[in-house]
Design a protein around this motif. Sequence first.
Motif, PDB file in Angstrom:
ATOM      1  N   GLU A  20       0.811  -1.218   0.000  1.00 46.95           N
ATOM      2  CA  GLU A  20       0.000   0.000   0.000  1.00 46.95           C
ATOM      3  C   GLU A  20       0.849   1.275   0.000  1.00 46.95           C
ATOM      4  O   GLU A  20       0.328   2.374  -0.301  1.00 46.95           O
ATOM      5  CB  GLU A  20      -0.927   0.019   1.221  1.00 46.95           C
ATOM      6  CG  GLU A  20      -0.245   0.227   2.554  1.00 46.95           C
ATOM      7  CD  GLU A  20       0.395  -1.017   3.143  1.00 46.95           C
ATOM      8  OE1 GLU A  20       0.907  -0.935   4.279  1.00 46.95           O
ATOM      9  OE2 GLU A  20       0.378  -2.075   2.474  1.00 46.95           O
ATOM     10  N   TYR A  23       0.808   3.701  -2.975  1.00 40.26           N
ATOM     11  CA  TYR A  23      -0.552   4.140  -3.267  1.00 40.26           C
ATOM     12  C   TYR A  23      -1.056   5.191  -2.269  1.00 40.26           C
ATOM     13  O   TYR A  23      -2.038   5.887  -2.554  1.00 40.26           O
ATOM     14  CB  TYR A  23      -1.495   2.948  -3.341  1.00 40.26           C
ATOM     15  CG  TYR A  23      -1.257   2.127  -4.587  1.00 40.26           C
ATOM     16  CD1 TYR A  23      -1.664   2.588  -5.830  1.00 40.26           C
ATOM     17  CD2 TYR A  23      -0.591   0.903  -4.514  1.00 40.26           C
ATOM     18  CE1 TYR A  23      -1.419   1.853  -6.974  1.00 40.26           C
ATOM     19  CE2 TYR A  23      -0.342   0.156  -5.657  1.00 40.26           C
ATOM     20  CZ  TYR A  23      -0.760   0.641  -6.891  1.00 40.26           C
ATOM     21  OH  TYR A  23      -0.511  -0.079  -8.037  1.00 40.26           O
ATOM     22  N   ARG A  33      -8.487   4.253  -2.733  1.00 42.85           N
ATOM     23  CA  ARG A  33      -7.303   3.416  -2.513  1.00 42.85           C
ATOM     24  C   ARG A  33      -7.683   2.080  -1.886  1.00 42.85           C
ATOM     25  O   ARG A  33      -7.214   1.018  -2.327  1.00 42.85           O
ATOM     26  CB  ARG A  33      -6.298   4.146  -1.621  1.00 42.85           C
ATOM     27  CG  ARG A  33      -5.007   3.364  -1.415  1.00 42.85           C
ATOM     28  CD  ARG A  33      -3.978   4.182  -0.655  1.00 42.85           C
ATOM     29  NE  ARG A  33      -4.416   4.535   0.690  1.00 42.85           N
ATOM     30  CZ  ARG A  33      -4.787   5.745   1.075  1.00 42.85           C
ATOM     31  NH1 ARG A  33      -4.790   6.759   0.236  1.00 42.85           N
ATOM     32  NH2 ARG A  33      -5.163   5.970   2.336  1.00 42.85           N
ATOM     33  N   LEU A  37      -7.069  -1.608  -3.847  1.00 41.89           N
ATOM     34  CA  LEU A  37      -6.231  -2.685  -3.319  1.00 41.89           C
ATOM     35  C   LEU A  37      -7.049  -3.919  -2.942  1.00 41.89           C
ATOM     36  O   LEU A  37      -6.531  -5.033  -2.922  1.00 41.89           O
ATOM     37  CB  LEU A  37      -5.428  -2.180  -2.125  1.00 41.89           C
ATOM     38  CG  LEU A  37      -4.371  -1.125  -2.464  1.00 41.89           C
ATOM     39  CD1 LEU A  37      -3.750  -0.562  -1.190  1.00 41.89           C
ATOM     40  CD2 LEU A  37      -3.295  -1.696  -3.379  1.00 41.89           C
ATOM     41  N   CYS A  41      -5.725  -4.540  -7.777  1.00 49.03           N
ATOM     42  CA  CYS A  41      -4.401  -5.126  -7.518  1.00 49.03           C
ATOM     43  C   CYS A  41      -4.420  -5.816  -6.149  1.00 49.03           C
ATOM     44  O   CYS A  41      -3.904  -5.319  -5.148  1.00 49.03           O
ATOM     45  CB  CYS A  41      -3.326  -4.058  -7.576  1.00 49.03           C
ATOM     46  SG  CYS A  41      -2.937  -3.522  -9.247  1.00 49.03           S
ATOM     47  N   THR A  42      -5.025  -6.973  -6.132  1.00 45.66           N
ATOM     48  CA  THR A  42      -5.236  -7.720  -4.892  1.00 45.66           C
ATOM     49  C   THR A  42      -4.047  -8.636  -4.585  1.00 45.66           C
ATOM     50  O   THR A  42      -3.190  -8.885  -5.446  1.00 45.66           O
ATOM     51  CB  THR A  42      -6.495  -8.575  -5.001  1.00 45.66           C
ATOM     52  OG1 THR A  42      -6.282  -9.576  -6.012  1.00 45.66           O
ATOM     53  CG2 THR A  42      -7.706  -7.734  -5.379  1.00 45.66           C
ATOM     54  N   ASN A  46      -1.480 -10.591  -7.274  1.00 44.71           N
ATOM     55  CA  ASN A  46      -0.029 -10.569  -7.137  1.00 44.71           C
ATOM     56  C   ASN A  46       0.542 -11.978  -6.960  1.00 44.71           C
ATOM     57  O   ASN A  46       1.652 -12.270  -7.420  1.00 44.71           O
ATOM     58  CB  ASN A  46       0.368  -9.695  -5.946  1.00 44.71           C
ATOM     59  CG  ASN A  46       1.862  -9.564  -5.805  1.00 44.71           C
ATOM     60  OD1 ASN A  46       2.544  -9.071  -6.687  1.00 44.71           O
ATOM     61  ND2 ASN A  46       2.392 -10.008  -4.674  1.00 44.71           N
ATOM     62  N   TYR A  76       1.865  -0.520  -9.988  1.00 45.61           N
ATOM     63  CA  TYR A  76       2.221  -1.563  -9.014  1.00 45.61           C
ATOM     64  C   TYR A  76       3.636  -2.064  -9.287  1.00 45.61           C
ATOM     65  O   TYR A  76       4.478  -2.100  -8.385  1.00 45.61           O
ATOM     66  CB  TYR A  76       1.208  -2.704  -9.104  1.00 45.61           C
ATOM     67  CG  TYR A  76       1.189  -3.627  -7.914  1.00 45.61           C
ATOM     68  CD1 TYR A  76       0.200  -3.520  -6.944  1.00 45.61           C
ATOM     69  CD2 TYR A  76       2.136  -4.639  -7.758  1.00 45.61           C
ATOM     70  CE1 TYR A  76       0.153  -4.378  -5.853  1.00 45.61           C
ATOM     71  CE2 TYR A  76       2.102  -5.496  -6.670  1.00 45.61           C
ATOM     72  CZ  TYR A  76       1.115  -5.365  -5.727  1.00 45.61           C
ATOM     73  OH  TYR A  76       1.073  -6.216  -4.652  1.00 45.61           O
TER      74      TYR A  76
END
Length: 207
Positions: A20, A23, A33, A37, A41-42, A46, A76
Amino acid sequence: MMIKHIVFDIGRVLIRWEPELPYLRLIPDDAHRAWFLANVCTGDWNKEQDRGRTWADAEDALIAQHPDEAHNIRAYRAHWHEMVPGLIEGTSEIFDALLAAGYDVTMLTNFSTETFPEAQERFPVLKKSRGVTVSGAIGLIKPDRAIYDHHVKRFDLDPAATLFFDDSADNVTGAQAAGWQACLFTDAGQMRRDLKAHGVALDGSSQ
């Protein structure tokens, strides 16, 4: 059984992992934000890079689903270095002490092959062990049983004489299911206590 081999996870054990962080600057709105997340872009997204998917493929797949977030999605990888801002306090000193005491130390990590070399250059401790299994290089991730068995075979470990530290309870359970001894990492002080409880004494460790 006497511990002969000690295996370290890397993220949140040896080095900080805080996705985080960039971001906070890139998406200043707290609600946006948090949504980004949690839904774009979890951690699961990833994890597929840790399994071996390329960052280019990962970005393309996600941008196709969220075209309005393309800039933030590409950020990211572009700002990945900010997500690993430093070492976890105290664990690299334990790592060095174990090596100095003659223990066989290796590392087992869920990590992308594209970012791991950068991490090694930034954090010299990641080059000090006898070796490392990087999930992205073999297409397996913790807590899959196969990655623990792969590590045992590659480094000729005795599972019952192996002590593993990981910050994920699922990964600790996975190691135990593979016949390893394993402890959940919370901080360096607890790691020292866990080592002592398993008969691993370090010079200068807390008594």
